[in-house]
Design an enzyme around this catalytic site. Sequence first.
Site, PDB file in Angstrom:
ATOM      1  N   ASN A 172      43.737  47.681 -23.226  1.00 21.33           N
ATOM      2  CA  ASN A 172      42.942  46.707 -22.458  1.00 21.33           C
ATOM      3  C   ASN A 172      41.540  47.260 -22.158  1.00 21.33           C
ATOM      4  OD1 ASN A 172      43.315  48.576 -20.445  1.00 21.33           O
ATOM      5  ND2 ASN A 172      44.016  47.132 -18.895  1.00 21.33           N
TER       6      ASN A 172
ATOM      7  N   ASP B 104      46.721  43.477 -22.220  1.00 27.63           N
ATOM      8  CA  ASP B 104      47.064  44.195 -21.000  1.00 27.63           C
ATOM      9  C   ASP B 104      48.580  44.282 -20.903  1.00 27.63           C
ATOM     10  OD1 ASP B 104      47.615  44.877 -18.267  1.00 27.63           O
ATOM     11  OD2 ASP B 104      45.506  44.410 -17.866  1.00 27.63           O
TER      12      ASP B 104
ATOM     13  N   LEU C  32      51.562  55.012 -24.141  1.00 29.63           N
ATOM     14  CA  LEU C  32      50.573  55.864 -23.460  1.00 29.63           C
ATOM     15  C   LEU C  32      49.703  55.089 -22.478  1.00 29.63           C
ATOM     16  CD1 LEU C  32      51.376  57.710 -25.913  1.00 29.63           C
ATOM     17  CD2 LEU C  32      49.013  58.481 -25.947  1.00 29.63           C
TER      18      LEU C  32
ATOM     19  N   THR D 247      51.021  48.828 -14.280  1.00 32.21           N
ATOM     20  CA  THR D 247      50.895  49.283 -15.672  1.00 32.21           C
ATOM     21  C   THR D 247      52.053  50.212 -16.027  1.00 32.21           C
ATOM     22  OG1 THR D 247      48.502  49.050 -15.685  1.00 32.21           O
ATOM     23  CG2 THR D 247      49.432  50.582 -17.287  1.00 32.21           C
TER      24      THR D 247
ATOM     25  N   TYR E 244      50.328  56.724  -9.105  1.00 27.42           N
ATOM     26  CA  TYR E 244      50.481  57.317 -10.450  1.00 27.42           C
ATOM     27  C   TYR E 244      51.802  58.072 -10.545  1.00 27.42           C
ATOM     28  CZ  TYR E 244      49.149  60.089 -14.602  1.00 27.42           C
ATOM     29  OH  TYR E 244      49.094  60.675 -15.846  1.00 27.42           O
TER      30      TYR E 244
ATOM     31  N   LYS F 213      55.018  56.760 -12.649  1.00 26.13           N
ATOM     32  CA  LYS F 213      55.497  57.516 -13.815  1.00 26.13           C
ATOM     33  C   LYS F 213      56.950  57.945 -13.612  1.00 26.13           C
ATOM     34  CE  LYS F 213      51.916  57.947 -16.657  1.00 26.13           C
ATOM     35  NZ  LYS F 213      51.956  57.663 -18.085  1.00 26.13           N
TER      36      LYS F 213
ATOM     37  N   TYR G   4      67.542  52.166 -19.639  1.00 26.57           N
ATOM     38  CA  TYR G   4      67.613  51.374 -20.890  1.00 26.57           C
ATOM     39  C   TYR G   4      68.404  52.139 -21.957  1.00 26.57           C
ATOM     40  CZ  TYR G   4      64.670  47.286 -19.968  1.00 26.57           C
ATOM     41  OH  TYR G   4      64.174  46.087 -19.507  1.00 26.57           O
TER      42      TYR G   4
ATOM     43  N   THR H 190      45.678  68.064 -20.282  1.00 28.12           N
ATOM     44  CA  THR H 190      45.210  68.181 -21.670  1.00 28.12           C
ATOM     45  C   THR H 190      43.735  67.795 -21.721  1.00 28.12           C
ATOM     46  OG1 THR H 190      47.431  67.629 -22.399  1.00 28.12           O
ATOM     47  CG2 THR H 190      45.685  67.399 -24.037  1.00 28.12           C
TER      48      THR H 190
ATOM     49  N   ARG I 264      38.028  63.831 -14.730  1.00 30.03           N
ATOM     50  CA  ARG I 264      38.915  65.002 -14.705  1.00 30.03           C
ATOM     51  C   ARG I 264      38.072  66.262 -14.814  1.00 30.03           C
ATOM     52  NH1 ARG I 264      43.640  62.752 -18.582  1.00 30.03           N
ATOM     53  NH2 ARG I 264      41.932  61.452 -19.316  1.00 30.03           N
TER      54      ARG I 264
HETATM   55  P1  NAD Z   1      43.033  57.655 -20.902  1.00 30.91           P
HETATM   56  O1  NAD Z   1      42.676  57.038 -19.596  1.00 30.91           O
HETATM   57  O2  NAD Z   1      41.946  58.170 -21.766  1.00 30.91           O
HETATM   58  O3  NAD Z   1      43.901  56.633 -21.772  1.00 30.91           O
HETATM   59  C1  NAD Z   1      44.716  55.626 -21.235  1.00 30.91           C
HETATM   60  C2  NAD Z   1      44.542  54.365 -22.089  1.00 30.91           C
HETATM   61  O4  NAD Z   1      45.398  53.328 -21.579  1.00 30.91           O
HETATM   62  C3  NAD Z   1      43.117  53.828 -22.049  1.00 30.91           C
HETATM   63  O5  NAD Z   1      42.687  53.537 -23.361  1.00 30.91           O
HETATM   64  C4  NAD Z   1      43.241  52.572 -21.184  1.00 30.91           C
HETATM   65  O6  NAD Z   1      42.245  51.620 -21.477  1.00 30.91           O
HETATM   66  C5  NAD Z   1      44.645  52.127 -21.510  1.00 30.91           C
HETATM   67  N1  NAD Z   1      45.245  51.266 -20.477  1.00 30.91           N
HETATM   68  C6  NAD Z   1      45.269  51.492 -19.136  1.00 30.91           C
HETATM   69  N2  NAD Z   1      45.911  50.484 -18.507  1.00 30.91           N
HETATM   70  C7  NAD Z   1      46.311  49.612 -19.474  1.00 30.91           C
HETATM   71  C8  NAD Z   1      47.009  48.373 -19.453  1.00 30.91           C
HETATM   72  N3  NAD Z   1      47.415  47.807 -18.314  1.00 30.91           N
HETATM   73  N4  NAD Z   1      47.228  47.741 -20.637  1.00 30.91           N
HETATM   74  C9  NAD Z   1      46.804  48.286 -21.801  1.00 30.91           C
HETATM   75  N5  NAD Z   1      46.140  49.453 -21.875  1.00 30.91           N
HETATM   76  C10 NAD Z   1      45.894  50.109 -20.729  1.00 30.91           C
HETATM   77  O7  NAD Z   1      44.088  58.813 -20.568  1.00 30.91           O
HETATM   78  P2  NAD Z   1      44.792  59.876 -21.522  1.00 30.91           P
HETATM   79  O8  NAD Z   1      44.443  61.221 -21.025  1.00 30.91           O
HETATM   80  O9  NAD Z   1      44.550  59.558 -22.948  1.00 30.91           O
HETATM   81  O10 NAD Z   1      46.323  59.622 -21.148  1.00 30.91           O
HETATM   82  C11 NAD Z   1      47.201  58.910 -22.014  1.00 30.91           C
HETATM   83  C12 NAD Z   1      48.601  58.919 -21.435  1.00 30.91           C
HETATM   84  O11 NAD Z   1      49.053  60.268 -21.301  1.00 30.91           O
HETATM   85  C13 NAD Z   1      48.695  58.296 -20.040  1.00 30.91           C
HETATM   86  O12 NAD Z   1      49.896  57.566 -19.940  1.00 30.91           O
HETATM   87  C14 NAD Z   1      48.731  59.488 -19.119  1.00 30.91           C
HETATM   88  O13 NAD Z   1      49.419  59.205 -17.924  1.00 30.91           O
HETATM   89  C15 NAD Z   1      49.456  60.516 -19.976  1.00 30.91           C
HETATM   90  N6  NAD Z   1      49.089  61.892 -19.559  1.00 30.91           N
HETATM   91  C16 NAD Z   1      47.884  62.426 -19.890  1.00 30.91           C
HETATM   92  C17 NAD Z   1      47.569  63.710 -19.444  1.00 30.91           C
HETATM   93  C18 NAD Z   1      46.268  64.382 -19.803  1.00 30.91           C
HETATM   94  O14 NAD Z   1      46.014  65.483 -19.317  1.00 30.91           O
HETATM   95  N7  NAD Z   1      45.429  63.814 -20.647  1.00 30.91           N
HETATM   96  C19 NAD Z   1      48.468  64.425 -18.654  1.00 30.91           C
HETATM   97  C20 NAD Z   1      49.676  63.828 -18.315  1.00 30.91           C
HETATM   98  C21 NAD Z   1      49.992  62.559 -18.779  1.00 30.91           C
HETATM   99  N1  UDP Z   2      38.534  69.195  -9.652  1.00 30.93           N
HETATM  100  C1  UDP Z   2      37.389  69.846  -9.211  1.00 30.93           C
HETATM  101  N2  UDP Z   2      36.186  69.273  -9.478  1.00 30.93           N
HETATM  102  C2  UDP Z   2      36.060  68.103 -10.175  1.00 30.93           C
HETATM  103  C3  UDP Z   2      37.242  67.467 -10.640  1.00 30.93           C
HETATM  104  C4  UDP Z   2      38.458  68.032 -10.345  1.00 30.93           C
HETATM  105  O1  UDP Z   2      37.464  70.918  -8.578  1.00 30.93           O
HETATM  106  O2  UDP Z   2      34.917  67.656 -10.380  1.00 30.93           O
HETATM  107  C5  UDP Z   2      39.847  69.835  -9.375  1.00 30.93           C
HETATM  108  C6  UDP Z   2      40.869  68.913  -8.731  1.00 30.93           C
HETATM  109  O3  UDP Z   2      40.731  68.923  -7.329  1.00 30.93           O
HETATM  110  C7  UDP Z   2      42.160  69.547  -9.197  1.00 30.93           C
HETATM  111  C8  UDP Z   2      41.830  70.109 -10.578  1.00 30.93           C
HETATM  112  O4  UDP Z   2      40.416  70.226 -10.620  1.00 30.93           O
HETATM  113  O5  UDP Z   2      42.533  70.603  -8.348  1.00 30.93           O
HETATM  114  C9  UDP Z   2      42.302  69.241 -11.724  1.00 30.93           C
HETATM  115  O6  UDP Z   2      41.849  67.932 -11.485  1.00 30.93           O
HETATM  116  P1  UDP Z   2      42.009  66.754 -12.546  1.00 30.93           P
HETATM  117  O7  UDP Z   2      41.505  65.505 -11.888  1.00 30.93           O
HETATM  118  O8  UDP Z   2      41.424  67.148 -13.844  1.00 30.93           O
HETATM  119  O9  UDP Z   2      43.588  66.644 -12.810  1.00 30.93           O
HETATM  120  P2  UDP Z   2      44.898  66.714 -11.899  1.00 30.93           P
HETATM  121  O10 UDP Z   2      44.539  66.987 -10.480  1.00 30.93           O
HETATM  122  O11 UDP Z   2      45.515  65.376 -12.075  1.00 30.93           O
HETATM  123  O12 UDP Z   2      45.661  67.827 -12.489  1.00 30.93           O
END
Ligand code: NAD
Ligand code: UDP
Length: 316
Positions: free
Chosen positions: A36, A60, A75, A94, A147, A151, A161, A177, A188
């Site tokens: 979306n 969406d 994802l 979502t 969140y 999750k 399921y 990541t 992030r």
């Molecule tokens: P991201 O925000 O870049 O990607 C999420 C994508 O989902 C986006 O393209 C967004 O537009 C789409 N989206 C959001 N709500 C939607 C909806 N209602 N319908 C359709 N699309 C929707 O984040 P990401 O880092 O690529 O994360 C991808 C997945 O991996 C997520 O589910 C996230 O929770 C999970 N994840 C990521 C990390 C990380 O560090 N990157 C860590 C833990 C879990």
């Molecule tokens: N953080 C920070 N400065 C920023 C963004 C994040 O110090 O500008 C810190 C945040 O408080 C957290 C860590 O970095 O302790 C990782 O944050 P992020 O939002 O990347 O991911 P998450 O908290 O979900 O692991």
Amino acid sequence: MHNQKRILVTGGAGFLGSHLCERLVENGNNVLCLDNFFTGTKRNISHLFGKPNFELIRHDLVQPVLIETDAIYNLACPASPIHYQYNPVKTVKTSVMGAIHMLGLAKRVKAKILQASTSEIYGNPTVHPQSETYQGNVNTIGPRSCYDEGKRCAETLFFDYHRQNQVNIRVVRIFNTYGPRMHPNDGRVVSNFIVQALTNKDITVFGDGSQTRSFCYVNDMIEGIVRMMEGSDAFIGPVNLGNPEEVSVLELAEKIIDLTGTQSKIVFQPLPQDDPVQRQPDIQLAKEKLNWKPFIQLESGLKNTIDYFDQILTQC
Ligand code: NAD
Ligand code: UDP
């Protein structure tokens, strides 16, 4: 094409989703990316538009959708705290309704389905490092709860399921990541620090920076996710995927200052509520069951990510 599968990637225009689509297209699958565009962008997948085995649908996931597919990577969900807290009710919808819709679809068309779960289901962990048997320490009513609990409920739905309807599931718990195609305004920590460093702005460390995270480079993560999906039906997870190389946020800031040679100064800002104090994955299970471990070290992953942001910031 030989052994061509139809694969649906929800959230496919996001950071991880776009790398996953690219990998699955390269492997010769028919990939349908659904998004979306809340946090994802067309730029992330524009290089795939000309490919005959790639399609994009704007949808969406809070609304149901009927698509013929052999496998689903679920994802879709904003992953950055500032984005998932922007509309917390929508974030829960979502995660939960998205999971119900995708699991219903998987049941109907008999598709295999993988859930992108998260280390956030462990909350502010009291056990270190976190293994899959740890059940977490999560606030149900704080700003991160939309969140974390969304999750957690999605994991519950996946396992129900599976038990109730024999849906063929996989659950991966992704730890922090980073890499190219994170959005420059993603919020992030890795993208924030790199963009701040490259634009000579103050580097915003929240709290005293002693909190830790363990950062995994995107290519390693995609390899783990695909291995889990393509592995044995006897191993459905949940499995941790991440890089155990743990650093404090302050160390990360110093590393990025070093690697970019920036003039930026570190400034300290208030620590957000419920910010986990420490996080490090125990990846023993992934090693045993998937023969997977990350290879890319933080410094080299950061260099690639800095190069990416350098390019896109000069284009803006
Ligand atoms: P991201 O925000 O870049 O990607 C999420 C994508 O989902 C986006 O393209 C967004 O537009 C789409 N989206 C959001 N709500 C939607 C909806 N209602 N319908 C359709 N699309 C929707 O984040 P990401 O880092 O690529 O994360 C991808 C997945 O991996 C997520 O589910 C996230 O929770 C999970 N994840 C990521 C990390 C990380 O560090 N990157 C860590 C833990 C879990
Ligand atoms: N953080 C920070 N400065 C920023 C963004 C994040 O110090 O500008 C810190 C945040 O408080 C957290 C860590 O970095 O302790 C990782 O944050 P992020 O939002 O990347 O991911 P998450 O908290 O979900 O692991």
